[in-house]
Design a protein around this motif. Structure first.
Motif, mmCIF file in Angstrom:
data_model
loop_
_atom_site.group_PDB
_atom_site.id
_atom_site.type_symbol
_atom_site.label_atom_id
_atom_site.label_comp_id
_atom_site.label_asym_id
_atom_site.label_seq_id
_atom_site.Cartn_x
_atom_site.Cartn_y
_atom_site.Cartn_z
ATOM 1 N N ARG A 120 -3.429 5.304 9.814
ATOM 2 C CA ARG A 120 -3.481 4.925 8.400
ATOM 3 C C ARG A 120 -4.654 3.974 8.205
ATOM 4 O O ARG A 120 -4.818 3.017 8.962
ATOM 5 C CB ARG A 120 -2.194 4.255 7.937
ATOM 6 C CG ARG A 120 -2.224 3.916 6.431
ATOM 7 C CD ARG A 120 -0.931 3.290 5.962
ATOM 8 N NE ARG A 120 -0.755 1.961 6.517
ATOM 9 C CZ ARG A 120 0.437 1.424 6.754
ATOM 10 N NH1 ARG A 120 1.519 2.104 6.503
ATOM 11 N NH2 ARG A 120 0.514 0.210 7.245
ATOM 12 N N GLY A 175 -4.952 1.279 0.482
ATOM 13 C CA GLY A 175 -4.361 0.703 -0.716
ATOM 14 C C GLY A 175 -2.877 1.004 -0.799
ATOM 15 O O GLY A 175 -2.122 0.713 0.120
ATOM 16 N N ARG A 199 0.561 4.834 1.620
ATOM 17 C CA ARG A 199 1.166 4.288 2.826
ATOM 18 C C ARG A 199 1.248 5.309 3.950
ATOM 19 O O ARG A 199 1.687 4.991 5.021
ATOM 20 C CB ARG A 199 2.572 3.785 2.497
ATOM 21 C CG ARG A 199 2.615 2.741 1.387
ATOM 22 C CD ARG A 199 4.055 2.442 1.011
ATOM 23 N NE ARG A 199 4.175 1.467 -0.063
ATOM 24 C CZ ARG A 199 4.176 1.774 -1.343
ATOM 25 N NH1 ARG A 199 4.051 3.026 -1.716
ATOM 26 N NH2 ARG A 199 4.291 0.838 -2.254
ATOM 27 N N GLN A 200 0.840 6.545 3.678
ATOM 28 C CA GLN A 200 1.148 7.587 4.640
ATOM 29 C C GLN A 200 0.162 7.617 5.792
ATOM 30 O O GLN A 200 -1.002 7.268 5.678
ATOM 31 C CB GLN A 200 1.179 8.958 3.964
ATOM 32 C CG GLN A 200 -0.128 9.406 3.353
ATOM 33 C CD GLN A 200 -0.191 9.055 1.897
ATOM 34 O OE1 GLN A 200 0.239 7.988 1.484
ATOM 35 N NE2 GLN A 200 -0.741 9.957 1.107
ATOM 36 N N LEU A 201 0.679 8.077 6.929
ATOM 37 C CA LEU A 201 -0.125 8.357 8.093
ATOM 38 C C LEU A 201 -0.793 9.716 7.946
ATOM 39 O O LEU A 201 -0.207 10.630 7.382
ATOM 40 C CB LEU A 201 0.744 8.385 9.349
ATOM 41 C CG LEU A 201 1.333 7.061 9.834
ATOM 42 C CD1 LEU A 201 2.353 7.325 10.928
ATOM 43 C CD2 LEU A 201 0.233 6.161 10.353
ATOM 44 N N ILE A 248 6.345 7.871 -1.926
ATOM 45 C CA ILE A 248 5.261 8.809 -1.659
ATOM 46 C C ILE A 248 5.716 10.181 -2.121
ATOM 47 O O ILE A 248 6.795 10.635 -1.777
ATOM 48 C CB ILE A 248 4.884 8.879 -0.165
ATOM 49 C CG1 ILE A 248 4.310 7.553 0.326
ATOM 50 C CG2 ILE A 248 3.881 10.016 0.080
ATOM 51 C CD1 ILE A 248 4.054 7.516 1.817
ATOM 52 N N GLU A 302 5.285 1.162 10.163
ATOM 53 C CA GLU A 302 5.493 2.606 10.148
ATOM 54 C C GLU A 302 5.588 3.247 11.506
ATOM 55 O O GLU A 302 5.086 4.335 11.716
ATOM 56 C CB GLU A 302 4.363 3.282 9.374
ATOM 57 C CG GLU A 302 4.635 3.394 7.904
ATOM 58 C CD GLU A 302 3.685 4.381 7.249
ATOM 59 O OE1 GLU A 302 3.086 3.990 6.233
ATOM 60 O OE2 GLU A 302 3.526 5.494 7.760
#
Lengths: 112, 113
Positions: free
Chosen positions: A90, A95, A98-100, B56, B100
């Protein structure tokens, strides 16, 4: 977004050999992980390593964040190490995202 | 004790049907995810929930609808299944949305005929 590239795409080893898998990423990261997907499809988290070096048994990983790459070392490989190895990262500048982002993986085959 | 469990493991269905996949985690994590793995093994996030709140939502057809009744459960419902939906769907969880380190379920192999 961040680009994550893994090499080599395929690797065939004889049991007992050592190997190094590489993960390059296009931006500074605050999250970098390595996963192993075994031949039965299970995804196992190997390392959470945004920087520095970690070791777990025959496996170790090093992330050089300033040069934007990470390496996974497998020593004395065993047939059970076979499968696909993924790295995921990431970007620091992501900003609110949040995702990988996952690389396309290295398919490792260890022959007896 | 399975940390992230999803059911069913295999799902074979006809085009046009509606199906659901269920996921539960017993790790006490706040954040859960759905990932899709295509035939070339590429993994891409679909959705993420933090404490039951959607955080998300990637570009996914609105035939896919996630639901999180509580922070330990995240289900995926798919309407009007299409051939292109065939893939392996993985549920995952992490301690928080920022911490995460991901823990994956065992995957659901969906085949649409």
């Amino acid at each position: 977004g961040i680009q994550v590239e893994q090499s080599p795409p395929d690797l065939i080893l004889q049991e007992g050999a050592n190997s190094t898998l590489r993960c390059n990423f296009s931006d500074s990261v605050n999250n970098l992980q390595w996963f192993h997907q075994n031949p039965w499809g299970q995804l196992i988290n190997l390392f959470y390593i945004p920087s520095g070096t970690k070791q777990n048994g025959r496996l170790s990983a090093t992330t050089v964040a300033t040069e934007r790459y990470s390496l996974l070392y497998i020593s004395s490989s065993q047939t059970t190490d076979s499968g696909v190895y993924f790295c995921a990262a990431r970007s620091i500048s992501s900003g609110s995202a949040r995702q990988l982002t996952f690389g396309s993986g290295t398919q490792l085959t260890v022959l007896p | 004790d399975t940390a992230v469990s999803q059911t069913p493991k295999y799902l074979v269905t006809q085009m046009g049907n509606d199906k659901s996949i269920k996921c539960e985690q017993n790790l006490g994590h706040d954040t859960m995810y759905w990932y899709k793995q295509d035939s070339k093994k590429f993994l891409k996030i679909m959705f993420s929930y933090n404490n039951k709140e959607l955080i998300i939502n990637e570009t996914v057809p609105n035939r896919f609808s996630p639901k999180s009744p509580d922070k330990a459960h995240l289900n995926l419902h798919i309407n009007s299944l299409e051939l292109g939906d065939s893939a392996v769907y993985f549920c995952a969880s992490s301690p928080t949305q920022w911490d995460e380190k991901l823990f994956f379920g065992s995957g659901t192999q969906l085949s649409v005929l």
